[in-house]
Design a protein around this motif. Structure first.
Motif, PDB file in Angstrom:
ATOM      1  N   PHE A 142      16.856  67.343 -74.275  1.00  0.00           N
ATOM      2  CA  PHE A 142      17.526  67.060 -75.480  1.00  0.00           C
ATOM      3  C   PHE A 142      17.329  68.000 -76.592  1.00  0.00           C
ATOM      4  O   PHE A 142      18.525  67.814 -77.456  1.00  0.00           O
ATOM      5  N   TRP A 143      18.736  69.358 -76.185  1.00  0.00           N
ATOM      6  CA  TRP A 143      18.827  70.298 -76.633  1.00  0.00           C
ATOM      7  C   TRP A 143      19.961  69.900 -76.906  1.00  0.00           C
ATOM      8  O   TRP A 143      20.170  71.034 -78.722  1.00  0.00           O
ATOM      9  N   THR A 144      20.910  69.527 -77.412  1.00  0.00           N
ATOM     10  CA  THR A 144      22.147  69.380 -78.526  1.00  0.00           C
ATOM     11  C   THR A 144      21.283  68.146 -79.431  1.00  0.00           C
ATOM     12  O   THR A 144      22.018  68.911 -80.901  1.00  0.00           O
ATOM     13  N   VAL A 145      19.856  67.625 -79.360  1.00  0.00           N
ATOM     14  CA  VAL A 145      19.726  67.408 -81.040  1.00  0.00           C
ATOM     15  C   VAL A 145      18.670  67.768 -80.954  1.00  0.00           C
ATOM     16  O   VAL A 145      17.696  67.487 -81.556  1.00  0.00           O
ATOM     17  N   LEU A 159      15.381  66.270 -84.074  1.00  0.00           N
ATOM     18  CA  LEU A 159      14.584  65.694 -84.240  1.00  0.00           C
ATOM     19  C   LEU A 159      13.601  65.972 -84.459  1.00  0.00           C
ATOM     20  O   LEU A 159      12.184  65.824 -85.091  1.00  0.00           O
ATOM     21  N   ASP A 160      13.339  67.848 -84.543  1.00  0.00           N
ATOM     22  CA  ASP A 160      11.954  67.468 -85.035  1.00  0.00           C
ATOM     23  C   ASP A 160      12.290  67.715 -86.413  1.00  0.00           C
ATOM     24  O   ASP A 160      11.086  67.881 -86.838  1.00  0.00           O
ATOM     25  N   THR A 161      13.289  68.436 -87.452  1.00  0.00           N
ATOM     26  CA  THR A 161      13.864  68.050 -88.671  1.00  0.00           C
ATOM     27  C   THR A 161      13.484  66.929 -88.687  1.00  0.00           C
ATOM     28  O   THR A 161      12.296  66.340 -89.496  1.00  0.00           O
ATOM     29  N   LEU A 162      13.647  65.677 -87.917  1.00  0.00           N
ATOM     30  CA  LEU A 162      12.963  64.025 -88.386  1.00  0.00           C
ATOM     31  C   LEU A 162      12.017  64.304 -88.663  1.00  0.00           C
ATOM     32  O   LEU A 162      11.348  63.961 -89.432  1.00  0.00           O
ATOM     33  N   ALA A 163      11.082  64.723 -87.388  1.00  0.00           N
ATOM     34  CA  ALA A 163       9.163  64.147 -87.552  1.00  0.00           C
ATOM     35  C   ALA A 163       8.364  65.284 -88.361  1.00  0.00           C
ATOM     36  O   ALA A 163       7.496  65.297 -89.003  1.00  0.00           O
ATOM     37  N   GLY A 205      15.188  53.472 -69.981  1.00  0.00           N
ATOM     38  CA  GLY A 205      15.188  53.704 -71.725  1.00  0.00           C
ATOM     39  C   GLY A 205      14.584  55.232 -71.461  1.00  0.00           C
ATOM     40  O   GLY A 205      14.443  55.606 -70.662  1.00  0.00           O
ATOM     41  N   LEU A 206      15.514  55.778 -72.669  1.00  0.00           N
ATOM     42  CA  LEU A 206      14.444  56.810 -72.527  1.00  0.00           C
ATOM     43  C   LEU A 206      13.038  56.513 -73.512  1.00  0.00           C
ATOM     44  O   LEU A 206      12.793  55.375 -74.540  1.00  0.00           O
ATOM     45  N   LYS A 207      12.187  57.955 -73.052  1.00  0.00           N
ATOM     46  CA  LYS A 207      10.568  57.424 -74.116  1.00  0.00           C
ATOM     47  C   LYS A 207      10.259  58.629 -75.180  1.00  0.00           C
ATOM     48  O   LYS A 207      10.590  59.717 -74.937  1.00  0.00           O
ATOM     49  N   ALA A 208       9.730  57.888 -75.521  1.00  0.00           N
ATOM     50  CA  ALA A 208       8.751  58.920 -76.905  1.00  0.00           C
ATOM     51  C   ALA A 208       7.615  58.839 -77.318  1.00  0.00           C
ATOM     52  O   ALA A 208       7.272  57.205 -77.313  1.00  0.00           O
ATOM     53  N   MET A 261       9.947  63.223 -77.903  1.00  0.00           N
ATOM     54  CA  MET A 261      10.815  62.742 -76.966  1.00  0.00           C
ATOM     55  C   MET A 261       9.992  63.920 -75.191  1.00  0.00           C
ATOM     56  O   MET A 261       9.792  64.313 -74.901  1.00  0.00           O
ATOM     57  N   TYR A 262      10.064  62.345 -74.882  1.00  0.00           N
ATOM     58  CA  TYR A 262       9.566  62.351 -72.976  1.00  0.00           C
ATOM     59  C   TYR A 262      10.859  63.561 -72.011  1.00  0.00           C
ATOM     60  O   TYR A 262      11.645  62.345 -72.146  1.00  0.00           O
TER      61      TYR A 262
END
Length: 232
Positions: free
Chosen positions: A138-141, A145-149, A189-192, A208-209
Motif C-alpha cells: 500500500f506504499w502509494t497511499v 491512510l495514516d493521515t486519515l486514521a 476483498g482487502l482487509k482492514a 490495512m492487512y
C-alpha cells in the motif's frame, strides 16, 4: 491506565477539537478529508497526467482540490443512493440523478477515477516499484491512510468500551493483500483491522492487512498483533 489513575470521565464518548457550532455534515467531512489532503491528490494527479501526456485535462483543465472533494463526496453519496450501474447516475432516463449531474459530469468523474494519484511514481523503474510493493503493498497511499486514521482519532474521543474487528473492502482486482473468505457476503476483498467505539460504532483507528507480507514482531501471535498495533 499506565499512570494507575483512572480518567475522570470513563464513559465519555463524543467529538473533540471541533469548533463550537459545527453541526453541518460538510464541516465534519472537511475535518476528516481536509484541504491539504485534497490538494495533494490534485497536485499528484496533475503531475501524473502531465508525465503520461494524457490529454484529458493535463494542461487546459487541471484537477483542483475542490474537485477532489466533490469526487469523494459523490462516492459517499453513491454508496447511500445505490444504482445497478454507475453510469446510470448520468442517464437521461428514470435512473438519472440531477444532483450528481450538477456536481460533476460523467466524463470528468471517470477521468479522475482512472488517473487519481497520491504519490509521484513517474521517476520509478519497474524494479523500484517491485521492491516497494514487496516492502509495503500500500506504499502509494500509505501516508494518506495514516493521515486519515490520524484525523479519525483527532476529532472523536471514545468511551470506555472499545471493540477491534475486521472490515472487508470488496475488491476483485489484482493485489498481493487481497483475501478470500467464502463465508463473507463479499468473498474477495482487502482487509482492514479497525478500532471502534463500541457505543457509537465510530471508527477511531485502522490499518490495512498486508497478507503474506505482514510484518509483526517475532513471537507475536497473529491474533494479538492487531490489538497491540491499534491501541499502542
Amino acid at each position: 491506565v499506565q499512570s494507575g489513575v483512572p480518567p475522570t470521565n470513563q464513559t465519555y464518548a463524543g467529538s473533540v477539537n471541533i469548533p463550537d457550532g459545527t453541526t453541518d455534515p460538510g464541516h465534519f467531512f472537511d475535518l476528516l478529508l481536509d484541504g491539504p489532503t485534497c490538494q495533494r491528490f490534485a497536485d499528484q494527479t496533475n503531475l501524473y497526467v502531465r508525465a503520461q501526456e494524457i490529454p484529458a485535462w493535463s494542461v487546459s483543465n487541471p484537477l483542483s482540490a475542490d474537485e477532489v472533494k466533490r469526487f469523494f463526496g459523490l462516492h459517499f453519496y453513491m454508496g447511500i443512493n445505490q444504482k445497478p450501474d454507475r453510469n446510470l447516475y448520468w442517464s437521461k432516463g428514470i435512473y438519472g440523478d440531477l444532483y450528481v449531474k450538477q456536481v460533476m459530469s460523467r466524463d470528468r468523474f471517470m477521468a479522475i477515477q482512472a488517473h487519481l494519484h497520491w504519490t509521484d511514481t513517474s521517476g520509478l523503474s519497474q524494479a523500484d516499484r517491485k521492491a516497494k510493493n514487496k516492502e509495503d503493498s500500500f506504499w502509494t497511499v500509505r501516508t494518506f491512510l495514516d493521515t486519515l486514521a490520524l484525523n479519525f482519532s483527532r476529532y472523536f474521543e471514545c468511551g470506555r468500551y472499545l471493540d477491534i474487528d475486521e472490515m472487508t473492502i470488496p475488491f476483485k482486482g489484482r493485489h498481493s493483500a487481497r483475501v478470500y473468505n467464502p463465508n463473507k457476503p463479499n468473498k474477495w476483498g482487502l482487509k482492514a483491522f479497525c478500532l471502534n467505539d463500541a457505543a457509537t460504532g465510530y471508527l477511531t483507528n485502522f490499518f490495512m492487512y498486508l497478507g503474506k507480507d505482514e510484518q509483526r514482531p517475532a513471537g507475536m501471535p497473529a491474533t494479538l498483533w492487531p490489538v497491540i498495533k491499534l491501541t499502542e
